[in-house]
Scaffold this motif. Structure first.
Motif, PDB file in Angstrom:
ATOM      1  N   UNK A   1     -34.159  13.774  -5.628  1.00 37.28           N
ATOM      2  CA  UNK A   1     -35.536  13.366  -5.863  1.00 37.28           C
ATOM      3  C   UNK A   1     -35.741  11.972  -5.302  1.00 37.28           C
ATOM      4  N   UNK A   2     -36.833  11.774  -4.584  1.00 37.19           N
ATOM      5  CA  UNK A   2     -37.164  10.470  -4.030  1.00 37.19           C
ATOM      6  C   UNK A   2     -38.376   9.953  -4.787  1.00 37.19           C
ATOM      7  N   UNK A   3     -38.163   9.371  -5.981  1.00 38.12           N
ATOM      8  CA  UNK A   3     -39.288   9.017  -6.839  1.00 38.12           C
ATOM      9  C   UNK A   3     -39.061   7.699  -7.547  1.00 38.12           C
ATOM     10  N   UNK A   4     -40.015   7.271  -8.371  1.00 37.30           N
ATOM     11  CA  UNK A   4     -39.907   5.990  -9.034  1.00 37.30           C
ATOM     12  C   UNK A   4     -40.377   6.063 -10.467  1.00 37.30           C
ATOM     13  N   UNK A 211     -39.173   7.369  -1.800  1.00 38.73           N
ATOM     14  CA  UNK A 211     -39.829   7.855  -0.586  1.00 38.73           C
ATOM     15  C   UNK A 211     -40.967   6.916  -0.183  1.00 38.73           C
ATOM     16  N   UNK A 212     -41.596   6.269  -1.191  1.00 41.13           N
ATOM     17  CA  UNK A 212     -42.600   5.245  -0.889  1.00 41.13           C
ATOM     18  C   UNK A 212     -41.984   4.041  -0.206  1.00 41.13           C
ATOM     19  N   UNK A 213     -40.728   3.707  -0.582  1.00 40.43           N
ATOM     20  CA  UNK A 213     -40.018   2.633   0.101  1.00 40.43           C
ATOM     21  C   UNK A 213     -39.690   3.005   1.533  1.00 40.43           C
ATOM     22  N   UNK A 214     -39.366   4.277   1.756  1.00 42.18           N
ATOM     23  CA  UNK A 214     -39.137   4.755   3.117  1.00 42.18           C
ATOM     24  C   UNK A 214     -40.421   4.628   3.934  1.00 42.18           C
ATOM     25  N   UNK A 215     -41.567   4.878   3.289  1.00 41.84           N
ATOM     26  CA  UNK A 215     -42.858   4.733   3.957  1.00 41.84           C
ATOM     27  C   UNK A 215     -43.125   3.272   4.311  1.00 41.84           C
ATOM     28  N   UNK A 216     -42.666   2.361   3.468  1.00 38.97           N
ATOM     29  CA  UNK A 216     -42.793   0.938   3.777  1.00 38.97           C
ATOM     30  C   UNK A 216     -42.068   0.612   5.087  1.00 38.97           C
ATOM     31  N   UNK A 217     -40.841   1.123   5.235  1.00 34.07           N
ATOM     32  CA  UNK A 217     -40.081   0.879   6.468  1.00 34.07           C
ATOM     33  C   UNK A 217     -40.814   1.445   7.675  1.00 34.07           C
ATOM     34  N   UNK A 234     -35.549   0.595  -3.793  1.00 33.29           N
ATOM     35  CA  UNK A 234     -34.655   1.764  -3.738  1.00 33.29           C
ATOM     36  C   UNK A 234     -35.123   2.805  -2.719  1.00 33.29           C
ATOM     37  N   UNK A 235     -35.520   2.317  -1.534  1.00 35.08           N
ATOM     38  CA  UNK A 235     -35.921   3.177  -0.427  1.00 35.08           C
ATOM     39  C   UNK A 235     -35.357   2.645   0.875  1.00 35.08           C
ATOM     40  N   UNK A 236     -34.729   3.507   1.686  1.00 30.46           N
ATOM     41  CA  UNK A 236     -34.092   3.097   2.936  1.00 30.46           C
ATOM     42  C   UNK A 236     -34.400   4.090   4.047  1.00 30.46           C
TER      43      UNK A 236
END
Length: 349
Positions: A1-4, A211-217, A234-236
């Motif tokens: 899960x890619x969540x917060x 997944x929102x952190x991945x979107x930031x990247x 916690x997104x890479x």
């Protein structure tokens, strides 16, 4: 899960925004101009021309068929200067209203700040992987996952329409989210809010979890001049998808990560069948762009230690005078220290 699911990062967040905003003065930046020309503008037009929007609680807004949640503090009306904006992107399966309540940046900031929480899309056909974000090429890269990911891989309607996949599992080519144009959606939100409210467009901050952190990247790689600071939590990026343009030398980065993450590990590597870059690999590229020291040193904050054992390091002495910082804390994927106050502190808000 890619969540917060937040608990502790508000203090770290506040600290991050503080450093970033010190180096920025209120200016008006044209989103229509790809060169992002700065125009002196220390005040806004008459606020009576702004739309009548609620104050001091979250509310939902529409942008075409898409939705986002906002929070405008009561202090906005009394602010003498344009106010900063924080955009927070929820994780997989996330909801903008829920995260707006869990991370009330505007209510906890030390100055008037407008908070925006975009809502992701779930246009699944059969298997449902939730309201994730279109993170560009790394969203459907068959080299980034192993068979262990197939049970959580989905081919959404928008992805099928673009020929990026033709089924779930292996046929999804490592995909897990929509292929809607989320990049344009978030940029359009910024443009709309900036045109309607008294916004300091030199202080637009972008954060997101999982997944929102991945979107930031993904977003900072596509719009390197748009944000004053970014804060992936916690997104890479997935393996092979680090993209740090030289134009980011005017943007600070504050990476927050829990130490016990087994969904998106801070050290990178495989988790859940997907292979991630490490936080250090990403920040080393940022350090190169900013002309910082290669090795990290301890960065002291007022939130060090405590219940979550917060500890930060930085690539110091950056030629750009910006910040390249990583903060770790005890917890698991989805943990936030103190509901974002750490992040607000880092952002000087």
């Amino acid at each position: 899960e890619k969540t917060a699911s937040p608990t502790m990062a508000f203090k770290l967040a506040a600290y991050i925004f503080a450093f970033a905003s010190l180096a920025r003065s209120p200016v008006c930046l044209s989103l229509a101009n790809p060169n992002r020309k700065e125009v002196n503008n220390t005040t806004c037009l008459d606020r009576s021309t702004s739309p009548s929007l609620p104050r001091d609680h979250i509310f939902e807004q529409s942008l075409g068929p898409r939705k986002y949640t906002m929070y405008i503090p009561g202090g906005y009306d009394d602010a003498a200067l344009p106010v900063p904006v924080i955009i927070y992107i929820h994780g997989q399966y996330g909801n903008s209203n829920t995260v707006g309540l869990e991370l009330p940046f505007s209510a906890r900031a030390s100055q008037p700040v407008i908070s925006i929480y975009p809502q992701g899309v779930d246009d699944h056909v059969s298997s449902d992987c939730g309201t994730g974000w279109n993170v560009g090429p790394m969203g459907h890269d068959a080299d980034t996952c192993k068979p262990a990911s197939y049970g959580d891989s989905c081919c959404y309607e928008s992805c099928r329409a673009q020929g990026l996949c033709d089924g779930d599992g292996k046929a999804a080519d490592c995909g897990w989210s929509t292929c809607m144009d989320d990049e344009a959606f978030i940029v359009d939100i910024i443009s709309k809010v900036s045109s309607e409210l008294c916004v300091d467009e030199s202080q637009i901050y972008l954060a997101g979890g999982s997944n929102g952190g991945m979107m930031v990247h993904f977003l900072y790689s596509k719009h390197p001049s748009l944000f004053a600071a970014v804060a992936p939590v916690y997104g890479l990026p997935l393996k092979g998808h680090i993209d740090v343009p030289d134009a980011l030398n005017k943007t600070s980065i504050f990476h927050l990560h829990d130490r016990s993450d087994d969904v998106i590990p801070e050290a990178g590597g495989f988790a859940g069948g997907w292979e991630y870059e490490s936080a250090d690999s990403v920040l080393e590229e940022w350090a190169r762009v900013h002309g910082c020291e290669e090795e990290t040193t301890v960065k002291k904050t007022s939130y060090d230690g405590g219940k979550y054992n917060i500890a930060c390091v930085e690539h110091a002495k950056c030629a750009s005078k910006k910040s390249v910082v990583k903060c770790l804390y005890d917890g698991h994927h989805g943990s936030w220290p103190d509901r974002g106050e750490l992040l607000l502190s880092l952002l000087n808000l």
